[in-house]
Design a protein around this motif. Structure first.
Motif, PDB file in Angstrom:
ATOM      1  N   TRP A  48      -5.348  -9.682   2.077  1.00 31.97           N
ATOM      2  CA  TRP A  48      -4.394  -8.690   1.547  1.00 31.97           C
ATOM      3  C   TRP A  48      -3.166  -8.579   2.452  1.00 31.97           C
ATOM      4  O   TRP A  48      -2.030  -8.548   1.994  1.00 31.97           O
TER       5      TRP A  48
ATOM      6  N   GLY B  38      -0.861 -11.404   2.099  1.00 34.02           N
ATOM      7  CA  GLY B  38      -0.226 -11.532   0.789  1.00 34.02           C
ATOM      8  C   GLY B  38      -0.971 -12.476  -0.146  1.00 34.02           C
ATOM      9  O   GLY B  38      -0.505 -12.779  -1.241  1.00 34.02           O
ATOM     10  N   TRP B  39      -2.144 -12.964   0.243  1.00 37.85           N
ATOM     11  CA  TRP B  39      -2.918 -13.854  -0.624  1.00 37.85           C
ATOM     12  C   TRP B  39      -3.598 -13.064  -1.736  1.00 37.85           C
ATOM     13  O   TRP B  39      -3.993 -13.605  -2.747  1.00 37.85           O
ATOM     14  N   ARG B  40      -3.826 -11.782  -1.452  1.00 38.10           N
ATOM     15  CA  ARG B  40      -4.465 -10.922  -2.443  1.00 38.10           C
ATOM     16  C   ARG B  40      -3.533  -9.733  -2.636  1.00 38.10           C
ATOM     17  O   ARG B  40      -3.061  -9.171  -1.645  1.00 38.10           O
ATOM     18  N   GLN B  41      -3.267  -9.377  -3.880  1.00 36.13           N
ATOM     19  CA  GLN B  41      -2.250  -8.347  -4.117  1.00 36.13           C
ATOM     20  C   GLN B  41      -2.741  -6.945  -3.782  1.00 36.13           C
ATOM     21  O   GLN B  41      -1.997  -6.107  -3.308  1.00 36.13           O
ATOM     22  N   GLY B  42      -4.006  -6.677  -4.055  1.00 38.89           N
ATOM     23  CA  GLY B  42      -4.464  -5.297  -3.891  1.00 38.89           C
ATOM     24  C   GLY B  42      -5.735  -5.185  -3.075  1.00 38.89           C
ATOM     25  O   GLY B  42      -6.371  -6.182  -2.724  1.00 38.89           O
ATOM     26  N   THR B  43      -6.093  -3.934  -2.795  1.00 41.14           N
ATOM     27  CA  THR B  43      -7.362  -3.687  -2.120  1.00 41.14           C
ATOM     28  C   THR B  43      -7.953  -2.417  -2.719  1.00 41.14           C
ATOM     29  O   THR B  43      -7.465  -1.916  -3.733  1.00 41.14           O
TER      30      THR B  43
ATOM     31  N   THR C 196      -6.895  -3.319  -6.716  1.00 42.59           N
ATOM     32  CA  THR C 196      -5.561  -3.145  -7.307  1.00 42.59           C
ATOM     33  C   THR C 196      -4.612  -2.305  -6.461  1.00 42.59           C
ATOM     34  O   THR C 196      -3.464  -2.123  -6.836  1.00 42.59           O
TER      35      THR C 196
ATOM     36  N   PRO D 162      -1.989  -1.366  -3.824  1.00 45.18           N
ATOM     37  CA  PRO D 162      -1.051  -2.073  -2.945  1.00 45.18           C
ATOM     38  C   PRO D 162      -1.023  -1.459  -1.546  1.00 45.18           C
ATOM     39  O   PRO D 162      -1.483  -0.343  -1.352  1.00 45.18           O
TER      40      PRO D 162
END
Ligand code: HAS
Ligand code: CU
Length: 549
Positions: free
Chosen positions: A204, A207-212, A542, A544
């Protein structure tokens, strides 16, 4: 001590010294930022004065938490326990190459995490709750430190196996057994943090994953975040069990009971994290109740320790002529700063433990959660039981590692009493303020809702914190002078205490690993399995990241 004279422990000493140096540097940063926070609570906002160094109260608080609670403890423990295990096994641990690789990996991880932390790019406090998002280097750096601790576990296990092959019938020496339990418990416990870092935070932050997801992250964090307190406490207990009784002039009361208490920690430390999440929605009440029961259960090995350690102190004090129901206590060798520090730490820990029960009780937790009561609690536990004991340990350990006597015993005595006095005032005031509703993690000098009734206690927080800072300065001064200017050679290091009731009186099962490890895993699966499976299956990632500082 015969083992201490072994020339082959020289490389272990060097390793211990390296870990200790990093630990002490971290503690220095931690106490310096702590002073500013205590003064802030007394209404004195010094942050504009230190502006180039610290951008805000929260920047300082993040440094304070990470350096004290994560770095000082972890590096001290890795240095202290590897050295103590080598002494207990009476041989150097296996593979110096692995040992040094591990040390440098952990140090590199620390530097990587410290760069964004110092630069105000990781002002997320030591709990780093998302959706606050730090620079990726902070998460990667801390992960490397944790990986390093796993390598320490591995080194201890390999050494144990080699030792066991040569001593198939002998009971594992107590200090080595306890060091193994500590690191094995921690390795199991740290899996939550590892998953949080690798699956959620690192991808996250890159920036590899958009949300947490905050709830999932917090649940994984506290999977590790509760048992980490026993990762700090058990090395303290190791000193209280295996060295302090001898330093007090006596014997350990019961070796089997000490082993049993450590095995209970192995079983019960991890399945208890929800007592940090009583107020979190999304975790079923029933599972919170299960964790509450486990929390009361993990209280028990500390009660065993209380009994065993006080009985051991009493043996020593009575041998020194102590009498009466309680008056023997005064006959302990109070002139020894190492012993004094650790007994004073025990006294305050009794209050920290009682406060822990308040925290653990659901309905009372709702009153104190997120207030300064909790801050009071953890300054008695990790800030005193652990830190003051570690200071006491360094009063013999640094001279041994450096080969020079402590620069001044008297200064050390003043230092430990100042810590005791400062912490008594400081933590009493924080508990009281928490009961009056003062929030924690807050720059209170700027708050508009401060009540007149809080003011006297706020002043005490400032006074107590200042005394603690002075005590820390004396501590560092004494250690620096010991290393650079002490004229005398080091005295003998404290020997391991003999036990009144020895290891051979313990049932053989206490010296086996498989049943206990299996039970520990089963407890974790019971306590966490359903909630984690549910959360992983139903939580969309999801949310940010935010930079709120
Ligand atoms: Fe805790 C929060 C419950 C022990 C650290 N704890 C924290 C936080 C930290 C922390 C850092 O249930 C804050 C985390 C955050 O940032 O949010 N804690 C407990 C309980 C225990 C306990 C039940 N805590 C520790 C230890 C810590 C530590 C140890 C660090 C090392 N704690 C909680 C809960 C929360 C919590 C909730 C969440 C609160 C919230 O709402 O956020 C127990 O393990 C304590 C057992 C201890 C004893 C004392 C035994 C005494 C001995 C000394 C004996 C010798 C003497 C000599 C007295 C039963 C062994 C005297 C001589 C004579 C002659 C008498
Ligand atoms: Cu806890």
């Amino acid at each position: 001590m015969a083992q201490a004279a072994l020339p082959s422990l020289r490389s272990e000493r060097r390793l211990g010294g390296a870990y200790l140096l990093v630990a002490l540097l971290a503690l220095f940063v931690g106490v310096a930022t702590g002073l500013l926070q205590a003064l802030d609570h007394a209404g004195l906002n010094l942050y504009p004065q230190v502006l180039p160094l610290l951008k805000s109260y929260y920047h300082g608080l993040s440094l304070h938490g990470v350096m004290n609670i994560l770095v000082w403890t972890t590096f001290f423990i890795c240095g202290f326990l590897q050295y103590l295990a080598a002494r207990a096994f009476a041989r150097p641990l296996v593979s110096p190459a692995l040992a040094w690789f591990t040390f440098w990996l952990m140090t590199a991880g620390l530097v990587l995490a410290a760069i964004p932390l110092l630069g105000n790019h990781a002002t997320v406090l030591f709990t780093f709750y998302p959706p606050m998002r730090a620079h990726w280097a902070f998460y990667v750096g801390l992960t490397l430190v944790v990986v390093g601790t796993w390598l320490v576990t591995w080194r201890l296990v390999l050494t144990y196996r080699a030792w066991r092959r040569e001593h198939p019938q002998t009971r594992t020496p107590l200090a080595a057994f306890m060091a193994l339990v500590t690191f094995v418990m921690w390795t199991l416990a740290s899996l939550g943090l590892a998953v949080e870092m690798l699956v959620l935070l690192i991808p996250w932050s890159l920036g590899w994953r958009q949300g947490t997801d905050p709830l999932l992250a917090r649940t994984l964090f506290w999977f590790t975040g509760h048992p980490i307190v026993y990762f700090w406490l058990l090395p303290t207990y190791i000193s209280w069990y295996t060295l302090v009784p001898r330093q007090a002039g006596g014997q350990l009361f019961s070796d089997p009971m000490a082993r049993a208490s450590f095995l209970l920690f192995l079983l019960l430390s991890t399945p208890v994290g929800f007592h940090h999440q009583y107020t979190d929605p999304g975790i079923e009440q029933g599972w919170k109740l299960v964790h509450a029961f486990f929390t009361f259960a993990v209280f028990f090995p500390s009660l065993l320790t209380f009994f065993n350690v006080v009985a051991s102190l009493e043996i020593g004090a009575r041998r020194r002529g102590g009498q009466g129901l309680f008056a023997w206590f005064l006959k302990l060798p109070w002139g020894d700063p190492s012993l004094a520090a650790q007994v004073l730490a025990m006294i305050l820990f009794a209050f920290g433990g009682i406060g822990g029960l308040v925290n653990a009780s659901y309905s009372l937790n709702l009153v104190v959660h997120n207030t300064t009561y909790v801050v009071g609690h953890f300054h008695l536990t990790v800030g005193t039981a652990v830190t003051l004991s570690f200071m006491g340990i360094t009063y013999w350990l640094v001279p041994v590692l450096r080969g020079r006597d402590l620069w001044s015993r008297r200064l050390a005595l003043v230092q430990v009493w100042l810590w005791f006095a400062g912490m008594t005032v400081f933590s009493f005031a924080l508990h009281d303020l928490g009961l009056q509703g003062m929030p924690r993690r807050t720059m209170i000098s700027l708050a508009t809702y401060v009540q007149a009734a809080w003011r006297p206690m706020m002043l005490l927080v400032g006074i107590g914190g200042t005394v603690l800072f002075l005590s820390a300065l004396l501590y560092f001064l004494n250690l620096v002078l010991t290393c650079l200017a002490s004229p005398r050679p080091a005295p003998e290091e404290p020997a391991f205490a003999e036990a009144l009731s020895g290891p051979e009186e313990a049932p053989a099962i206490l010296d086996r690993w498989r049943p206990w490890l299996l039970a520990a895993v089963v407890f974790i699966l019971i306590a966490y399995g359903p909630t984690l499976v549910h959360l992983f299956r139903t939580t969309p990632l999801t949310v940010p990241g935010w930079r709120v500082w």
